[in-house]
Each structure stands twice: as structure tokens, then as C-alpha cells.
Design a protein around this motif. Structure first.
Motif, PDB file in Angstrom:
ATOM      1  N   PRO A 143      62.764  -7.753  48.886  1.00  0.00           N
ATOM      2  CA  PRO A 143      62.421  -8.027  47.489  1.00  0.00           C
ATOM      3  C   PRO A 143      61.093  -7.418  47.047  1.00  0.00           C
ATOM      4  CG  PRO A 143      63.326  -9.997  48.499  1.00  0.00           C
ATOM      5  CD  PRO A 143      63.172  -8.983  49.601  1.00  0.00           C
ATOM      6  N   GLU A 144      60.102  -7.451  47.928  1.00  0.00           N
ATOM      7  CA  GLU A 144      58.792  -6.915  47.529  1.00  0.00           C
ATOM      8  C   GLU A 144      58.827  -5.402  47.341  1.00  0.00           C
ATOM      9  OE1 GLU A 144      58.613  -7.575  52.078  1.00  0.00           O
ATOM     10  OE2 GLU A 144      59.439  -8.577  50.296  1.00  0.00           O
ATOM     11  N   ASP A 145      59.859  -4.742  47.873  1.00  0.00           N
ATOM     12  CA  ASP A 145      59.968  -3.290  47.738  1.00  0.00           C
ATOM     13  C   ASP A 145      60.808  -2.874  46.532  1.00  0.00           C
ATOM     14  OD1 ASP A 145      58.410  -2.713  50.025  1.00  0.00           O
ATOM     15  OD2 ASP A 145      60.140  -3.117  51.305  1.00  0.00           O
ATOM     16  N   ILE A 146      61.786  -3.682  46.153  1.00  0.00           N
ATOM     17  CA  ILE A 146      62.670  -3.288  45.053  1.00  0.00           C
ATOM     18  C   ILE A 146      62.364  -4.024  43.757  1.00  0.00           C
ATOM     19  CG2 ILE A 146      64.521  -2.573  46.591  1.00  0.00           C
ATOM     20  CD1 ILE A 146      65.946  -5.192  45.961  1.00  0.00           C
ATOM     21  N   HIS A 147      61.615  -5.122  43.816  1.00  0.00           N
ATOM     22  CA  HIS A 147      61.228  -5.848  42.601  1.00  0.00           C
ATOM     23  C   HIS A 147      59.830  -5.386  42.194  1.00  0.00           C
ATOM     24  CE1 HIS A 147      64.213  -9.278  43.784  1.00  0.00           C
ATOM     25  NE2 HIS A 147      64.820  -8.246  43.202  1.00  0.00           N
ATOM     26  N   VAL A 148      59.804  -4.296  41.466  1.00  0.00           N
ATOM     27  CA  VAL A 148      58.543  -3.655  41.100  1.00  0.00           C
ATOM     28  C   VAL A 148      58.134  -4.087  39.700  1.00  0.00           C
ATOM     29  CG1 VAL A 148      57.364  -1.443  40.777  1.00  0.00           C
ATOM     30  CG2 VAL A 148      59.126  -1.690  42.554  1.00  0.00           C
ATOM     31  N   ALA A 149      56.884  -4.487  39.549  1.00  0.00           N
ATOM     32  CA  ALA A 149      56.381  -4.927  38.246  1.00  0.00           C
ATOM     33  C   ALA A 149      56.126  -3.722  37.341  1.00  0.00           C
ATOM     34  CB  ALA A 149      55.091  -5.733  38.419  1.00  0.00           C
ATOM     35  N   ARG A 150      55.971  -3.988  36.064  1.00  0.00           N
ATOM     36  CA  ARG A 150      55.658  -2.941  35.107  1.00  0.00           C
ATOM     37  C   ARG A 150      54.217  -2.470  35.292  1.00  0.00           C
ATOM     38  NH1 ARG A 150      57.274  -5.266  29.258  1.00  0.00           N
ATOM     39  NH2 ARG A 150      56.679  -3.138  28.655  1.00  0.00           N
ATOM     40  N   SER A 151      54.021  -1.170  35.348  1.00  0.00           N
ATOM     41  CA  SER A 151      52.678  -0.614  35.228  1.00  0.00           C
ATOM     42  C   SER A 151      52.286  -0.658  33.761  1.00  0.00           C
ATOM     43  CB  SER A 151      52.651   0.827  35.742  1.00  0.00           C
ATOM     44  OG  SER A 151      52.934   0.876  37.118  1.00  0.00           O
ATOM     45  N   THR A 152      51.016  -0.524  33.482  1.00  0.00           N
ATOM     46  CA  THR A 152      50.585  -0.496  32.084  1.00  0.00           C
ATOM     47  C   THR A 152      50.989   0.830  31.453  1.00  0.00           C
ATOM     48  OG1 THR A 152      48.439   0.508  32.548  1.00  0.00           O
ATOM     49  CG2 THR A 152      48.583  -1.914  32.663  1.00  0.00           C
ATOM     50  N   GLU A 153      51.000   0.858  30.136  1.00  0.00           N
ATOM     51  CA  GLU A 153      51.301   2.105  29.424  1.00  0.00           C
ATOM     52  C   GLU A 153      50.317   3.199  29.836  1.00  0.00           C
ATOM     53  OE1 GLU A 153      50.615   3.676  24.941  1.00  0.00           O
ATOM     54  OE2 GLU A 153      51.856   1.868  25.113  1.00  0.00           O
ATOM     55  N   ALA A 154      49.046   2.852  29.937  1.00  0.00           N
ATOM     56  CA  ALA A 154      48.036   3.846  30.310  1.00  0.00           C
ATOM     57  C   ALA A 154      48.306   4.394  31.708  1.00  0.00           C
ATOM     58  CB  ALA A 154      46.642   3.236  30.234  1.00  0.00           C
ATOM     59  N   GLU A 155      48.728   3.539  32.641  1.00  0.00           N
ATOM     60  CA  GLU A 155      49.024   3.992  34.004  1.00  0.00           C
ATOM     61  C   GLU A 155      50.224   4.931  34.031  1.00  0.00           C
ATOM     62  OE1 GLU A 155      47.364   0.102  36.514  1.00  0.00           O
ATOM     63  OE2 GLU A 155      49.423   0.123  35.742  1.00  0.00           O
ATOM     64  N   VAL A 156      51.223   4.628  33.209  1.00  0.00           N
ATOM     65  CA  VAL A 156      52.407   5.500  33.168  1.00  0.00           C
ATOM     66  C   VAL A 156      52.037   6.866  32.597  1.00  0.00           C
ATOM     67  CG1 VAL A 156      54.740   5.806  32.268  1.00  0.00           C
ATOM     68  CG2 VAL A 156      53.982   3.537  33.002  1.00  0.00           C
ATOM     69  N   TYR A 157      51.269   6.877  31.508  1.00  0.00           N
ATOM     70  CA  TYR A 157      50.841   8.161  30.945  1.00  0.00           C
ATOM     71  C   TYR A 157      49.977   8.942  31.942  1.00  0.00           C
ATOM     72  CZ  TYR A 157      52.657   7.868  26.184  1.00  0.00           C
ATOM     73  OH  TYR A 157      53.483   7.849  25.085  1.00  0.00           O
ATOM     74  N   ALA A 158      49.134   8.246  32.668  1.00  0.00           N
ATOM     75  CA  ALA A 158      48.300   8.924  33.662  1.00  0.00           C
ATOM     76  C   ALA A 158      49.166   9.576  34.739  1.00  0.00           C
ATOM     77  CB  ALA A 158      47.321   7.935  34.290  1.00  0.00           C
ATOM     78  N   GLN A 159      50.238   8.896  35.152  1.00  0.00           N
ATOM     79  CA  GLN A 159      51.129   9.475  36.163  1.00  0.00           C
ATOM     80  C   GLN A 159      51.873  10.675  35.597  1.00  0.00           C
ATOM     81  OE1 GLN A 159      51.443   8.548  39.489  1.00  0.00           O
ATOM     82  NE2 GLN A 159      52.561  10.483  39.546  1.00  0.00           N
ATOM     83  N   ILE A 160      52.307  10.577  34.341  1.00  0.00           N
ATOM     84  CA  ILE A 160      52.992  11.702  33.692  1.00  0.00           C
ATOM     85  C   ILE A 160      52.081  12.928  33.684  1.00  0.00           C
ATOM     86  CG2 ILE A 160      53.851  12.552  31.478  1.00  0.00           C
ATOM     87  CD1 ILE A 160      54.786   9.623  30.944  1.00  0.00           C
ATOM     88  N   ILE A 161      50.830  12.725  33.287  1.00  0.00           N
ATOM     89  CA  ILE A 161      49.875  13.840  33.231  1.00  0.00           C
ATOM     90  C   ILE A 161      49.640  14.403  34.630  1.00  0.00           C
ATOM     91  CG2 ILE A 161      47.462  14.402  32.765  1.00  0.00           C
ATOM     92  CD1 ILE A 161      47.676  12.349  30.405  1.00  0.00           C
ATOM     93  N   LYS A 162      49.509  13.529  35.616  1.00  0.00           N
ATOM     94  CA  LYS A 162      49.314  13.991  36.993  1.00  0.00           C
ATOM     95  C   LYS A 162      50.500  14.833  37.458  1.00  0.00           C
ATOM     96  CE  LYS A 162      48.479  12.294  41.704  1.00  0.00           C
ATOM     97  NZ  LYS A 162      48.325  11.094  42.560  1.00  0.00           N
ATOM     98  N   ASP A 163      51.719  14.362  37.189  1.00  0.00           N
ATOM     99  CA  ASP A 163      52.910  15.118  37.577  1.00  0.00           C
ATOM    100  C   ASP A 163      52.952  16.476  36.889  1.00  0.00           C
ATOM    101  OD1 ASP A 163      53.791  13.130  39.257  1.00  0.00           O
ATOM    102  OD2 ASP A 163      55.538  12.558  38.059  1.00  0.00           O
ATOM    103  N   LEU A 164      52.598  16.510  35.608  1.00  0.00           N
ATOM    104  CA  LEU A 164      52.647  17.778  34.874  1.00  0.00           C
ATOM    105  C   LEU A 164      51.567  18.745  35.347  1.00  0.00           C
ATOM    106  CD1 LEU A 164      53.459  16.427  31.318  1.00  0.00           C
ATOM    107  CD2 LEU A 164      54.982  17.723  32.833  1.00  0.00           C
ATOM    108  N   GLU A 165      50.418  18.232  35.712  1.00  0.00           N
ATOM    109  CA  GLU A 165      49.383  19.105  36.268  1.00  0.00           C
ATOM    110  C   GLU A 165      49.833  19.687  37.606  1.00  0.00           C
ATOM    111  OE1 GLU A 165      46.046  16.474  36.228  1.00  0.00           O
ATOM    112  OE2 GLU A 165      45.431  17.028  34.190  1.00  0.00           O
ATOM    113  N   GLU A 166      50.519  18.877  38.408  1.00  0.00           N
ATOM    114  CA  GLU A 166      51.101  19.393  39.651  1.00  0.00           C
ATOM    115  C   GLU A 166      52.154  20.457  39.340  1.00  0.00           C
ATOM    116  OE1 GLU A 166      50.372  18.888  42.731  1.00  0.00           O
ATOM    117  OE2 GLU A 166      49.121  17.101  42.752  1.00  0.00           O
ATOM    118  N   ALA A 167      52.954  20.197  38.328  1.00  0.00           N
ATOM    119  CA  ALA A 167      54.005  21.150  37.968  1.00  0.00           C
ATOM    120  C   ALA A 167      53.410  22.487  37.542  1.00  0.00           C
ATOM    121  CB  ALA A 167      54.874  20.574  36.858  1.00  0.00           C
ATOM    122  N   LEU A 168      52.342  22.445  36.752  1.00  0.00           N
ATOM    123  CA  LEU A 168      51.753  23.679  36.233  1.00  0.00           C
ATOM    124  C   LEU A 168      51.233  24.593  37.341  1.00  0.00           C
ATOM    125  CD1 LEU A 168      49.823  22.583  33.016  1.00  0.00           C
ATOM    126  CD2 LEU A 168      51.737  24.184  33.159  1.00  0.00           C
TER     127      LEU A 168
END
Length: 492
Positions: free
Chosen positions: A172-197
Motif C-alpha cells: 500500500p505505501e508504494d501504490i497509494h501515492v499522495a498528491r504532490s503540490t501544483e508547484a512540485e508537478v510543474y517543477a518536475q515537468i520543467i526538469k523533464d523538459l530540460e533533460e529532454a532538450l
């Protein structure tokens, strides 16, 4: 190995870690030995990557629901049809039990899970036929795709669970994941895109059907441009920076001379296109156009969905914008009653017309994921927010010139507040039915004002529709099934 069977297998492997798949699959993790055997060659990783791209074609969200949530949910279109769950989008009455919300959540997380498989397995493959350059590109493509899917989640739901690796346990502790904040999600998106570039090319060669189908630097820069504008604390210097990277790309993106060519079905993979869903027709066809097009085009007589609104038509007419109106809307008599346009059978009503070929539920008509016209207007928005309304007006003039409209009024060119309205309206007319409108209203902070001041009359009653938009309508509810499955989730 049959590639479609392999992709199906990849989808099952990816789905295994998602709560939305629990009813379909045994969640016991696939053995490490099986995973190692599945990804020992470059061809296997390439097939898995194709499976990630395939989500654009197989997901209802990317095929049609994004238009419902952006254009029908806003002031551009009425729901039409006869589906109560789609009417709920129109009237801003979306509940956690709406099955379309559940499906889009599951579809997008399934795509993310498939991207995670590629990101985990590709770096480990040692195959002389899988060059280091191509391996880097594959990883970059997967980073882009994961970022794009999370971008669509965060702007619809706010903070969501960040699943950044395949699930290797059913505890349960591995599959029941809580929501990250909006800011954390955007930060991950930016990190992924910087890796992509760091890994993506400007082009993959001279073949446009490849360059417009796959993630490139242009696509990553376009998404970063939109991400930095859409997040709650926008950074318009970054919006301008990434818009310029697209506009000045060596890929040579250019506005098409004829706006209508973008949507006639004969000019896809064009110079303005940065990335588009590659529907080919037949067994790789797009079923969505059949849901919109009038009887003369679709060949059927049932009531269609996504009917253009009076407010949208009035916006085209107010500017004298016949070119974009004619490319977007087709008026035709309808063998049904429409409660907004005419309460009599066989009256003339507008139909959504940016997709123009039904082809019996197997159309080759496509949605653009990104195109240059959108990015030029994003740069105009950034310039205006940075205190340069005249520069913003020059960019709007580029867009208007293509469709034969007059330049921005002299009185507006140096007025930041006026230009904000001009740009928002220009984006509406340029991008109607391209799944942009709700985001634009959110980003400009005018959703409640726009929706609560619409003058739309239900002809069955003669009463004005009260959309009663509130702050609670700005985000979608977390699907009830996900809340039931995952006690770590909290509702919006």
C-alpha cells in the motif's frame, strides 16, 4: 515479434503500477527476469517508445475530450448531442463520478507509465545496433512525453501524484501515492523538459512525417513556453525565451500563407506544424470528426456534439474575420432541434468544422499538439506582460495579416490592458476547437467573469443560461474511483 502485440504487452506492463488499472490487472509485479528479457535490444525499446506515442491515438482525451474540456467547457461551443456527462462539461456541473473524468485520468497515467518503462530500460540496453546517439534521443523523447502528459494533468486537476518510476511492489505505501503540490508537478515537468532538450534534435532528417510526429527541440521549447505561462506563478521572461527558441529554430517553422490549409486535410506535417497526432486513416484513423461534422459531410443524421456558440460566432463577426470563421465553422440545416440556435427541425445551425473529413469513423484529420501560430501569440502575451505592448501588437499583426484583417488599432498598441484583451481574443479566433480556450481564460484570470457574463438563451424556455461559475469550477474534481482506491488522495 509482432510490433502491435509487443506494444500491447508494454502497455500492460506499464499499466500494472496504476490504481486506475486495478480492476483489469493482477497487480503482482512482473519478475525482474521477465523485464530484463523484454528490453535487451534497441528494437524492443523503440517498440516501447512507439507504444508511448500511440497513447495520442488511443486515448479519448487526446482524440476528443481535450476539446470538450477546453472549448465546450468555455464560451466557444455548446455540448450538443445527448450525453448527460458531456452536457455537464458545458454547464460546469462536473462531478467526481463523471466517467469521462475517470477515463482521462486513467488514459493519461497509463501513458506516463509507458514513458517510465522507456526511461528505466533504455539506459541499460547495450546493443551495437542501438547507437549512443539514438539511445539519447529515445530517452529525450520519453522525458518530453512524460512532461506533456503531466502538463495536461496539472492544469486540469492541480497537484497530482507524481509517478516517476515503474511500480515494483504492491505494498500500500508504494501504490497509494499522495498528491504532490501544483508547484512540485510543474517543477518536475520543467526538469523533464530540460533533460529532454539535452538529448533531442531539431529534426530527425528531411522527412516531415517523422519530424512532426516525434518530440524535437521545437516541441520541448514550445511546451516550456506554455508551462512557464500556465503555472500559477508565471515567468514571462522564460515564456519569451522559449517562444524565441521555437521561432528561431533551425527546423525552420513558418506560418502557412493560407490559414485554411492548416485544416483542409491535405497539408498536414506542414511548415507551421511543430508536432501533431499522426492519424493516417483506415485502421489508424481518427473517429472524432464524425462526432462534429454536419450530415452533408458525415453521411449520418444524428445530433452532433460541440456546436459553435453564438458568442464565438459574434466574436468572428465583430472583427470581420471571415477567413478563420469559414475554416472553423460550417452552417447547415440540421434534422433536429437545437435549443440555442433554432427551436425548429431543419433550421440552419453552425457545425464545428476544423476537422473536415469524417471518413466513416476513420479520418486522417489531426489535432496539432503545437503549431507556430500559437507560439507567436504566446510570445505576444509575454511581451505585453513584460511591458512592451507595441511589440506584442506587432506579433498579433503577423497573425492578422495572414487572414486579411486590419492591424491592431493605434489606440491599443501602447495600452497594456487593452492589448491583453486583444491577444486573448486573437487566440480565441485563431485557435478555436484546438483545445486552448479554457487554459487561456484561466491564465488571464477571467474565467469567472467570462462565463458568468455570457448571454446564452435556451430557446426551449426563453431563459438565459446561468452558468454560475465559481472558484470550485476552475479545476476538475479528482475521480471518485481514484479516491476510493487510493486513501492517500484528497479531493479538490
Amino acid at each position: 515479434m509482432n510490433i502491435k502485440n509487443f506494444i500491447y504487452g508494454v502497455s500492460i506492463l506499464a499499466c500494472a503500477g496504476l490504481s486506475s488499472c486495478e480492476e483489469q490487472l493482477d497487480l503482482m509485479p512482473i519478475s525482474q527476469e521477465t523485464q530484463d528479457n523484454a528490453y535487451t535490444r534497441g528494437s524492443q525499446v523503440e517498440a516501447a517508445l512507439v507504444g508511448v506515442y500511440e497513447s495520442f491515438q488511443s486515448s479519448d482525451y487526446y482524440t476528443w475530450d481535450n476539446v470538450l474540456l477546453q472549448d465546450v467547457r468555455s464560451d466557444n461551443y455548446y455540448a450538443g448531442g445527448d450525453n448527460a456527462e458531456i452536457f455537464a462539461f458545458d454547464y460546469l456541473n462536473i462531478t467526481p463520478t463523471n466517467s469521462r473524468i475517470q477515463n482521462m485520468w486513467g488514459n493519461i497515467y497509463n501513458a506516463i507509465a509507458k514513458a517510465n518503462v522507456v526511461l528505466e530500460r533504455a539506459p541499460q540496453v547495450e546493443d551495437p545496433l542501438f547507437s549512443g546517439e539514438r539511445k539519447a534521443q529515445v530517452i529525450g523523447e520519453a522525458y518530453f512525453l512524460r512532461a506533456y502528459h503531466y502538463y495536461n494533468l496539472v492544469k486540469m486537476f492541480g497537484g497530482v501524484p507524481l509517478m516517476l518510476e515503474t511500480v515494483k511492489s504492491v505494498e500500500p505505501e508504494d501504490i497509494h501515492v499522495a498528491r504532490s503540490t501544483e508547484a512540485e508537478v510543474y517543477a518536475q515537468i520543467i526538469k523533464d523538459l530540460e533533460e529532454a532538450l539535452t538529448r533531442l534534435p531539431d529534426t530527425y532528417g528531411a522527412d516531415a512525417s517523422v519530424n512532426k510526429a516525434r518530440a524535437t527541440k521545437g516541441a520541448a521549447n514550445a511546451l516550456l513556453c506554455k508551462v512557464y505561462a500556465q503555472k500559477s506563478s508565471p515567468d514571462y521572461d522564460k515564456v519569451k525565451q522559449y517562444a524565441d527558441a521555437v521561432i528561431n529554430s533551425s527546423a525552420g517553422y513558418q506560418l502557412l500563407g493560407n490559414y485554411a490549409d492548416l485544416f483542409d486535410g491535405n497539408h498536414y506535417n506542414n511548415a507551421e506544424s511543430i508536432m501533431e497526432v499522426q492519424f493516417l486513416g483506415s485502421n489508424e484513423g481518427n473517429w472524432a470528426p464524425q462526432m462534429h461534422l454536419p450530415p452533408s459531410v458525415s453521411g449520418d443524421t444524428w445530433r452532433k456534439f460541440t456546436t459553435p456558440s453564438h458568442d464565438l460566432i459574434n466574436a468572428y463577426d465583430a472583427l470581420g474575420d471571415d477567413v478563420r470563421k469559414d475554416a472553423t465553422v460550417l452552417f447547415e440545416s440540421a434534422p433536429w432541434v437545437d435549443e440555442f440556435w433554432n427551436n425548429e427541425i431543419n433550421s440552419e445551425i453552425p457545425f464545428a468544422y476544423k476537422w473536415k473529413n469524417a471518413s466513416g469513423w476513420a479520418s486522417a484529420d489531426r489535432q496539432y499538439i503545437f503549431r507556430l501560430g500559437d507560439i507567436i501569440l504566446m510570445k505576444a502575451e509575454a511581451l505585453n506582460e513584460l511591458g512592451n505592448p507595441a511589440g506584442a501588437a506587432d506579433l498579433v499583426d503577423q497573425i492578422r495579416d495572414r487572414v486579411g484583417l486590419a492591424l491592431v488599432d493605434a489606440a491599443d498598441r501602447n495600452d497594456q490592458a487593452a492589448m491583453k484583451k486583444v491577444i486573448l481574443n486573437e487566440r480565441r479566433l485563431e485557435l478555436a476547437q484546438e483545445a486552448q480556450r479554457w487554459d487561456d481564460l484561466i491564465r488571464n484570470g477571467v474565467v469567472l467573469d467570462v462565463m458568468n457574463n455570457l448571454n446564452e438563451v435556451d430557446l426551449r424556455t426563453g431563459e438565459k443560461v446561468n452558468y454560475n461559475a465559481t472558484e470550485d469550477d476552475l479545476l476538475l474534481p479528482i475521480p471518485q474511483q481514484e479516491l476510493d482506491r487510493n486513501p492517500a488522495l484528497v479531493q479538490n
